[in-house]
Write an enzyme that holds these catalytic residues in place. Sequence first.
Site, mmCIF file in Angstrom:
data_model
loop_
_atom_site.group_PDB
_atom_site.id
_atom_site.type_symbol
_atom_site.label_atom_id
_atom_site.label_comp_id
_atom_site.label_asym_id
_atom_site.label_seq_id
_atom_site.Cartn_x
_atom_site.Cartn_y
_atom_site.Cartn_z
ATOM 1 N N LYS A 118 45.699 40.841 52.206
ATOM 2 C CA LYS A 118 46.292 39.676 51.593
ATOM 3 C C LYS A 118 47.437 39.084 52.408
ATOM 4 O O LYS A 118 48.384 39.994 52.676
ATOM 5 C CB LYS A 118 47.030 39.940 49.982
ATOM 6 N N GLU A 153 27.155 42.732 31.681
ATOM 7 C CA GLU A 153 28.015 41.558 32.004
ATOM 8 C C GLU A 153 26.991 40.611 32.851
ATOM 9 O O GLU A 153 27.621 39.712 33.476
ATOM 10 C CB GLU A 153 29.167 42.059 33.059
ATOM 11 N N ASP A 158 39.931 45.444 32.713
ATOM 12 C CA ASP A 158 40.249 45.913 33.883
ATOM 13 C C ASP A 158 41.192 45.061 34.556
ATOM 14 O O ASP A 158 41.684 43.955 34.117
ATOM 15 C CB ASP A 158 38.784 44.859 34.479
ATOM 16 N N HIS A 188 40.345 49.743 34.896
ATOM 17 C CA HIS A 188 39.775 49.724 36.362
ATOM 18 C C HIS A 188 40.730 49.086 37.409
ATOM 19 O O HIS A 188 41.112 47.943 37.049
ATOM 20 C CB HIS A 188 38.557 49.293 36.242
ATOM 21 N N CYS A 238 40.322 48.289 41.709
ATOM 22 C CA CYS A 238 39.679 48.479 42.868
ATOM 23 C C CYS A 238 40.536 48.373 43.919
ATOM 24 O O CYS A 238 40.394 47.278 44.677
ATOM 25 C CB CYS A 238 38.255 47.863 42.786
ATOM 26 N N HIS A 287 30.440 48.737 48.311
ATOM 27 C CA HIS A 287 30.547 47.313 49.007
ATOM 28 C C HIS A 287 29.577 47.524 50.321
ATOM 29 O O HIS A 287 29.265 46.640 51.005
ATOM 30 C CB HIS A 287 31.993 47.529 49.754
ATOM 31 N N CYS A 338 33.206 50.419 41.799
ATOM 32 C CA CYS A 338 33.620 49.017 41.421
ATOM 33 C C CYS A 338 32.228 48.640 40.578
ATOM 34 O O CYS A 338 31.198 49.374 40.605
ATOM 35 C CB CYS A 338 34.130 48.022 42.424
HETATM 36 N N1 GLN Z 1 34.150 44.934 35.150
HETATM 37 C C1 GLN Z 1 34.167 44.415 36.587
HETATM 38 C C2 GLN Z 1 32.639 44.597 37.074
HETATM 39 O O1 GLN Z 1 32.129 45.578 36.796
HETATM 40 C C3 GLN Z 1 35.254 44.549 37.194
HETATM 41 C C4 GLN Z 1 35.249 44.014 38.523
HETATM 42 C C5 GLN Z 1 36.427 44.106 39.184
HETATM 43 O O2 GLN Z 1 37.018 45.297 39.326
HETATM 44 N N2 GLN Z 1 36.748 43.458 40.303
HETATM 45 O O3 GLN Z 1 32.264 43.643 37.730
HETATM 46 ZN ZN ZN Z 2 36.693 46.949 40.780
#
Ligand code: GLN
Ligand code: ZN
Length: 766
Positions: free
Chosen positions: A120, A493, A608, A650, A652, A703, A735
């Site tokens: 960043k 989601e 999150d 969470h 990341c 990723h 993630c």
């Molecule tokens: N719950 C979100 C997902 O699984 C978390 C995304 C994130 O940490 N940026 O997409």
């Molecule tokens: Zn994440």
Amino acid sequence: MAIASNLGFPRIGDRRALKTALEAFWSGRAGEGELIAAAARLRAEHWNRQRRLGISHIPSGDFALYDHVLETACMLGAIPPGYGWTGGPVPLATLFALARGARGTEAGIAPTLPALEMTKWFDTNYHYLVPMLAPDQRFVLTENRPRAAFEEALAHGVRTRPVLLGPVTFLKLAKREDGGDTLALLDALLPVYAEILTGLAEAGAHWVQIDEPCFALDLTEAERSALSRAHAALAAAAPRLSILLASYFGPLADNLPTALALPVAGLHLDLARGAADLDAVLEGARADLWLSLGVVDGRNVWRTDLRAALATLRRVADRRGTRRLMVAPSCSLLHVPMDLEAEDALDPEVKSWLAFAVQKLAEVATLARALDEGEGAVASALKASDAAVAGRRGSARVHDPAVAARAAAADPPGRSAPYRDRRIVQRRTLALPPFPTTTIGSFPQTEAVRRLRADREAGRIDDDAYTEAMKRLIAEAIAWQEEIGLDVLVHGEFERNDMVKYFGERLSGFAFTKHGWVQSYGSRCVAPPIIWGDVARPAPITVAWTAYAQSLTTKPVKGMLTGPVTMLQWSFVRDDLPRETVCRQIALAIRDEVDDLQRAGIRMVQIDEPAFREGLPLRRADRRRYLDWAVACFRLAAGAARDETQIHTHMCYSEFNDIIAEIAALDADVISIETARSRMELLDAFASFAYPNEIGPGVYDIHSPRVPAAEEMVRLLRIARRRIPADRLWVNPDCGLKTRRWEEVRPALANMVTAARTLRAELATE
Ligand code: GLN
Ligand code: ZN
């Protein structure tokens, strides 16, 4: 004459033209010539536009095809070997290989090359590529790009003010392969900067803007003296140029004496974030120092209160006269969307309170004119500004007395029992095996999923058909998770476009733009929501989907919420309330959602907070306060959970060491973090600090399309076990999986379950 000036213009263009051009080139649909031409068109358009808006110091060299830090590195010859550069101007293939990695199909480029690290840009949501320097790095001017840009603008009839990233900030943002001090390379670097400046003077530039935003950071004595030394050298190298030293994103504070002592012609001040400097500047600045007053906020989308800004400008003019004043945005306008006029669907009242880059430059021009010609010359603009200010302040829609009262009241109770007691209840009710397996929430957003949402938005299918189709997706996801043997399930989601937008659209006080794009990195843009009013939750948001998923299985389904700090951090936030107050309002809305989920029979809720760390202020002295309210807001959001409702969070990213105590203070029952990429290095933070609750260190790097083998994940888990007691270790990916394909996700998660089973077997024999 006060000079209307700009520090930098958004690069992406109207309708993200740069993104379109880049992607056409990367996909092979357009050639290099077309990309170069598209970029030149954008620059010309932007120069002309700024001129029409009445800006006299128009920047050049603020444009970059991908990132200005990367392009500075390339210009300085700071290019690691293997990327296809052999001297002279840097080929596009090299630039993009550094930016995005390369497969090695281009001539002269080694088989597979990783991209440079990305991080960043200060505390913005713009990301730059971290230059990688050798311990004995030699710098050469591969091409005088600022000069080329200056001459290009001149050909369009615009004598610009070239912008350079300053040498000290450049080195501070770079890394050395050996981890050594990059500032040790300053002497090697300065001659190249001198050469650039000499070239600019030759080409006819009058002013040059050198950006040293590192002035807004905590600096060591050595760093301050590097700044003094560097700018003394540059001023000496180009005596005919007037150098404007620009710092932004915060007050110079204890670095101000250093800045004021530099032999530069002008100093830019960010008066949106660094207004505290102004008194000291008026006291200490040389009489012949030009001041560039950044009174128009370049980091936010609100209209400037022109009268208030004018009062600030007047104060300076009364002391110093208007002969050496510039009026400017607080920083480059890279961080705001382009043009408010493009928003034809925004609520008209909200729209009347906003200003994007184009509108902000008109404000700058108005203010400069008011200084020179008096208020009468800009009477109608002042009147419009007053009306907007009054309208916003008095709007019944901005202020919801119920929300304000609730946010101002004492905190409602938090979780009643400490973790060690909650844990006993949760063990009993959840009955999970050791090393429970779960995912972070999202499953692949396939073409079909996205089409479904688009069809509903466009009215091609009705709500019932949409709900039925969503339910089918959820049912398939639940059945599949049961089949492969995951322990804690998620609904997937599928209904979410974006984790902030989805919630923001269902809360009051949020607005969304159609074209309010801001560059995040390269061709990646985001359109942050605008929080304009008090935030409340008119109705439950996620309960129906999660409860439906739970109705299909006896295994626990984890509810998925976006946390208050992340909602705040990834939005444009109203400037008429402290950020922490806005955050509290969001936290209370999320708190109600947590409660509704548990009432609907959901036993686990994940909140999150991937942006929790991003909110850290630039200065150490400001961090405590931020962390205190950020932690308090998370706890407020989670606080409705009963003992038996397990709260997950969470995050990341991989820099935890300095905030591990605050992470613990969030008091989530379980935290999942990203660790697979760094091979559990991150867990070092947990070596010296005994994290008290449960942790899921990511074992699957989401990723990459690569499917990790079970043995690989077993190895990572064995490393994790050395740091985390077996009864507190979870097994999960790094993630969410929304960017991956099912063909990768299916085998990878099956392998993850196998890995957990292997660990359970090992535990049984211990
Ligand atoms: N719950 C979100 C997902 O699984 C978390 C995304 C994130 O940490 N940026 O997409
Ligand atoms: Zn994440």
